[in-house]
Design a protein around this motif. Structure first.
Motif, short mmCIF file in Angstrom:
data_model
loop_
_atom_site.label_atom_id
_atom_site.label_comp_id
_atom_site.label_asym_id
_atom_site.label_seq_id
_atom_site.Cartn_x
_atom_site.Cartn_y
_atom_site.Cartn_z
N ALA A 90 0.64 -0.97 0.03
CA ALA A 90 0.10 0.05 -0.08
C ALA A 90 0.77 1.26 0.02
O ALA A 90 0.38 2.25 -0.48
N THR A 91 2.03 1.25 0.50
CA THR A 91 2.76 2.26 0.45
C THR A 91 3.00 3.09 -0.54
O THR A 91 2.88 4.40 -0.63
N ILE B 299 1.32 3.04 -3.27
CA ILE B 299 -0.09 3.58 -3.57
C ILE B 299 -0.46 4.89 -2.80
O ILE B 299 -0.78 5.84 -3.66
N LEU B 300 -0.12 5.29 -1.70
CA LEU B 300 -0.30 6.34 -0.94
C LEU B 300 0.50 7.53 -1.34
O LEU B 300 -0.34 8.62 -1.75
N SER C 223 -0.58 8.61 -4.78
CA SER C 223 -1.89 9.38 -4.93
C SER C 223 -1.84 10.73 -4.38
O SER C 223 -2.29 11.55 -5.20
N GLY D 17 6.30 5.89 -4.94
CA GLY D 17 4.93 6.55 -5.38
C GLY D 17 5.21 7.58 -6.38
O GLY D 17 4.03 7.79 -7.02
N ALA E 262 -6.22 -1.39 -6.19
CA ALA E 262 -6.19 -2.22 -5.14
C ALA E 262 -6.03 -3.63 -5.33
O ALA E 262 -5.19 -4.37 -5.00
N ASN F 172 -2.60 -4.73 -7.12
CA ASN F 172 -1.65 -4.67 -6.22
C ASN F 172 -1.66 -5.97 -5.40
O ASN F 172 -0.45 -6.60 -4.99
N LEU G 84 -5.96 7.09 -3.54
CA LEU G 84 -6.37 6.79 -2.13
C LEU G 84 -7.33 5.65 -1.76
O LEU G 84 -7.29 5.01 -1.09
N TYR H 196 -5.45 2.80 -1.82
CA TYR H 196 -4.60 2.59 -0.57
C TYR H 196 -5.07 1.77 0.51
O TYR H 196 -4.60 0.90 1.01
#
Length: 409
Positions: free
Chosen positions: A57-58, A60-61, A64, A117, A233, A236, A352, A355
């Motif tokens: 997720a990192t 993605i954050l 975003s 990112g 989501a 990934n 987000l 994320y």
């Protein structure tokens, strides 16, 4: 971007849209370097489900939130300069991910994933760039084709585990780094900003504040957080999901994830083109309805390979059509002089939206029954709420003018 109607050279249109889509493809590949290998890293470093989810997720954050910046910067400096910058800025994080993984360093992977990112910010550059190269009647087509650069996630899911097996971990990351450098060179040599582009030199923060006051910004952000967030989501987290639920190898899980991403990529320009012909509202409603229904079907864990593959492929198609439909809607309703800022916020919301689901999926995984029922049920409920909101609160037809964007329907 100015509000005039410049005459476009069709070969220049095609060339610049192709270059923008290619750049997006390579950057999306880079952005998704961790996801396809996450199960391998989790086994090697002995990570918990939540720790592995955080790893995925990192990037993605950061990708975003970074779009909030690259969107308005595109209004000021043009897409060409921003494409070159993001391509070059992604090289070091890609290499850092490789070296951190080679050293079995979870902290190193988190830090390098954070920096990675930057590659995900490319989306907020390409939407205003593609829109500026085409007449209003083809904005859905242009943004849909550019959005097909999401295929980079499919390429990463399919090739990254194979490249690691064929060439090794470090050489794989070197290959992607070289591709990024070559892409930046192509942009310098061949890409141009639209003849209709006029730099908007207004300060960035006031532009963002102005965009945040538009009803269209938050309406489209809500919808995009679901459709694009769902795509990101699953693109990934699907390798982890498939390996956990169906016990496939990392390579086999990557192959199936690539098929999911490819289906969404093919569907995206279809959603954009449909939105040039019918009201985007109907395209988005079809997307949300299909997404909610298929999330409920997936709770039943259809058996592999045909039924589970069919379920996820159809889910990808509905999500892909929705991403094309939402951004065609954005292109119709955003003020021409502020499209980058609106795009940046909406694109950030989409990222987000991608994320949190991996974190939710990791946190709600039922180890006893080996299922993700809670996470999938939440997706179905969210899609249902968005369906009702779109059906009853948003207008199907609106004037295709900048003035319409300043009103909340």
């Amino acid at each position: 971007m100015n509000t005039g109607a410049p005459v476009f050279d069709k070969s220049a249109q095609a060339r610049n849209l192709a270059l923008a889509t290619w750049t997006s493809t390579i950057c999306f590949w880079a952005w998704n370097m961790i996801g396809p290998m996450s199960t391998t890293y989790a086994d090697r470093i002995d990570l918990s489900s939540s720790e592995a989810s955080m790893l995925v997720a990192t990037p993605i954050l950061v990708g975003s939130l970074g779009r909030i910046v690259t969107g308005p910067l595109t209004d000021r400096y043009g897409g060409r300069a921003l494409f070159v910058f993001v391509s070059l800025a992604s090289i070091i994080p890609v290499l850092a991910v490789g070296f951190s993984a080679n050293a079995d360093s979870y902290v190193g992977l988190l830090v390098s994933g954070f920096l990675l990112g930057v590659a995900g910010t490319v989306f907020a550059i390409g939407i205003p760039f593609a829109k500026s190269w085409y007449e209003a009647s083809r904005h859905g087509f242009a943004t849909g084709v550019f959005g097909a650069g999401m295929v980079g996630t499919a390429l990463s899911a399919f090739f990254t585990p194979r490249f690691v097996r064929w060439f090794g971990l470090i050489p794989t990351h070197l290959i992607v780094a070289v591709a990024l450098a070559a892409t930046a060179g192509l942009c310098v040599a061949l890409m141009k900003d639209s003849p209709g582009f006029t730099p908007n030199t207004d300060p960035v923060v006031p532009k963002l504040v102005a965009a945040s006051k538009l009803g269209v910004t938050w309406e489209m952000s809500f919808l995009y957080a679901i459709v694009f967030g769902g795509f990101v989501a699953f693109s990934n987290y699907l390798p982890t999901y498939i390996k956990t639920v169906y016990d496939f190898s990392a390579v086999d899980a990557g192959t199936r994830t690539a098929a999911f991403a490819l289906a969404a990529v093919i569907a995206r320009p279809i959603g954009g083109a449909l939105s040039d012909r019918i009201a985007p509202k109907w395209v988005v409603l079809a997307s949300l309805g299909g997404t909610g229904l298929l999330a409920l079907v997936e709770i039943l864990q259809p058996p592999p390979d045909f039924w589970s593959g069919l379920t996820f492929t159809l889910l990808a198609v509905f999500l892909g059509i929705g991403t094309g439909g939402v951004f065609a809607w954005v292109a119709k309703r955003s003020p021409a002089s502020n499209v980058g800022s609106v795009t940046g916020i909406v694109a950030a919301a989409g990222g987000l939206g991608g994320y949190f689901p991996p974190l939710v999926m990791g946190a709600t995984y039922d180890e006893t029954d080996n299922d993700y029922t809670v996470g999938l049920l939440l997706l179905a409920i969210t899609a249902g709420v968005a369906f009702l909101y779109t059906a009853f609160k948003l207008h199907a037809r609106e004037p295709d003018t900048a003035g319409a964007a300043s009103k909340t329907p």
